[in-house]
Design an enzyme around this catalytic site. Structure first.
Site, PDB file in Angstrom:
ATOM      1  N   ASN A  79      54.600 -35.129 -13.908  1.00 58.28           N
ATOM      2  CA  ASN A  79      54.269 -35.245 -12.495  1.00 58.28           C
ATOM      3  C   ASN A  79      55.572 -35.635 -11.818  1.00 58.28           C
ATOM      4  OD1 ASN A  79      53.529 -35.912  -9.907  1.00 58.28           O
ATOM      5  ND2 ASN A  79      51.650 -36.949 -10.504  1.00 58.28           N
ATOM      6  N   ASP A 134      65.527 -26.315 -13.304  1.00 48.16           N
ATOM      7  CA  ASP A 134      66.448 -25.785 -14.301  1.00 48.16           C
ATOM      8  C   ASP A 134      66.397 -26.594 -15.604  1.00 48.16           C
ATOM      9  OD1 ASP A 134      67.156 -23.857 -12.459  1.00 48.16           O
ATOM     10  OD2 ASP A 134      69.119 -24.743 -11.999  1.00 48.16           O
ATOM     11  N   HIS A 151      49.431 -33.095 -10.920  1.00 48.45           N
ATOM     12  CA  HIS A 151      49.424 -33.877  -9.684  1.00 48.45           C
ATOM     13  C   HIS A 151      48.054 -34.527  -9.546  1.00 48.45           C
ATOM     14  CE1 HIS A 151      53.229 -32.247  -8.445  1.00 48.45           C
ATOM     15  NE2 HIS A 151      52.786 -31.066  -8.867  1.00 48.45           N
ATOM     16  N   ILE A 152      48.041 -35.785  -9.196  1.00 51.78           N
ATOM     17  CA  ILE A 152      46.796 -36.543  -9.065  1.00 51.78           C
ATOM     18  C   ILE A 152      45.948 -35.975  -7.926  1.00 51.78           C
ATOM     19  CG2 ILE A 152      45.843 -38.820  -8.502  1.00 51.78           C
ATOM     20  CD1 ILE A 152      48.437 -39.954  -9.922  1.00 51.78           C
ATOM     21  N   SER A 153      46.591 -35.719  -6.794  1.00 51.32           N
ATOM     22  CA  SER A 153      45.881 -35.143  -5.650  1.00 51.32           C
ATOM     23  C   SER A 153      46.004 -33.622  -5.694  1.00 51.32           C
ATOM     24  CB  SER A 153      46.471 -35.676  -4.334  1.00 51.32           C
ATOM     25  OG  SER A 153      47.799 -35.195  -4.166  1.00 51.32           O
ATOM     26  N   ARG A 204      54.000 -29.606   0.691  1.00 50.94           N
ATOM     27  CA  ARG A 204      53.570 -29.915  -0.678  1.00 50.94           C
ATOM     28  C   ARG A 204      53.002 -28.694  -1.403  1.00 50.94           C
ATOM     29  NH1 ARG A 204      53.821 -35.482  -1.211  1.00 50.94           N
ATOM     30  NH2 ARG A 204      53.502 -36.628   0.727  1.00 50.94           N
ATOM     31  N   HIS A 239      58.832 -30.623  -4.940  1.00 51.93           N
ATOM     32  CA  HIS A 239      59.028 -29.799  -3.756  1.00 51.93           C
ATOM     33  C   HIS A 239      60.484 -29.691  -3.318  1.00 51.93           C
ATOM     34  CE1 HIS A 239      54.795 -30.739  -3.796  1.00 51.93           C
ATOM     35  NE2 HIS A 239      55.081 -32.003  -3.610  1.00 51.93           N
ATOM     36  N   TYR A 259      45.579 -41.748  -4.174  1.00 49.85           N
ATOM     37  CA  TYR A 259      45.924 -41.824  -5.589  1.00 49.85           C
ATOM     38  C   TYR A 259      45.039 -42.754  -6.413  1.00 49.85           C
ATOM     39  CZ  TYR A 259      50.038 -39.528  -3.728  1.00 49.85           C
ATOM     40  OH  TYR A 259      50.875 -38.656  -3.092  1.00 49.85           O
TER      41      TYR A 259
END
Length: 142
Positions: A75, A88, A101-103, A112, A81, A23
């Site tokens: 994020n 909802d 998402h950073i990665s 993931r 997940h 990260y």
């Protein structure tokens, strides 16, 4: 002025400390400052929120929706997940969401690869580090 929320979920308060090899070394405050700064350049008001508690995120999405916000960058962290409730809340909010998402979650562990939230977002950006958040803001600002 268009209002856009920046919502960060589980463990993102630990940016700069938690797994810097994945990260990076910049903090959540660094990230928020970058997004708010770009928002000013784009003429967009950005409100930042982070929580490790799923219910608080759900409540905040409703608050943003009722508060005249146009959209949100989210994020969800691990809630991506696992959370049908978050999916909802996003779907029912009326806001335009971009999941970030950073990665690159598709290059990581199999669990993931599945996002409960991506299907109810306008777009998903992953693997671009903090630049993904800025790209999401540019997209929503248009």
């Amino acid at each position: 002025m268009k209002k856009i929320a920046l919502i960060n979920g589980a463990n993102l308060n630990r940016l700069g400390v938690r797994e810097p090899e994945i990260y990076g070394s910049a903090t959540l405050k660094d990230l928020e400052n970058s997004v708010v700064s770009l928002g000013k350049e784009l003429g967009v008001e950005v409100s930042c929120f982070q929580s490790n508690i799923e219910g608080e995120i759900l409540n905040k999405i409703a608050e943003f929706a009722d508060g005249g916000f146009y959209g949100a960058i989210i994020n969800p962290g691990a809630f991506t997940h696992t959370s049908v409730a978050l999916r909802d809340a996003i779907a029912g909010s009326g806001l335009k969401f971009v999941e970030v998402h950073i990665s690159n979650i598709h290059k990581r562990e199999d669990f993931r690869h599945n996002s409960f939230t991506a299907a109810v977002c306008e777009a998903q950006i992953c693997g671009m580090g903090f630049e993904g958040y800025l790209a999401a803001l540019r997209f929503l600002a248009k």
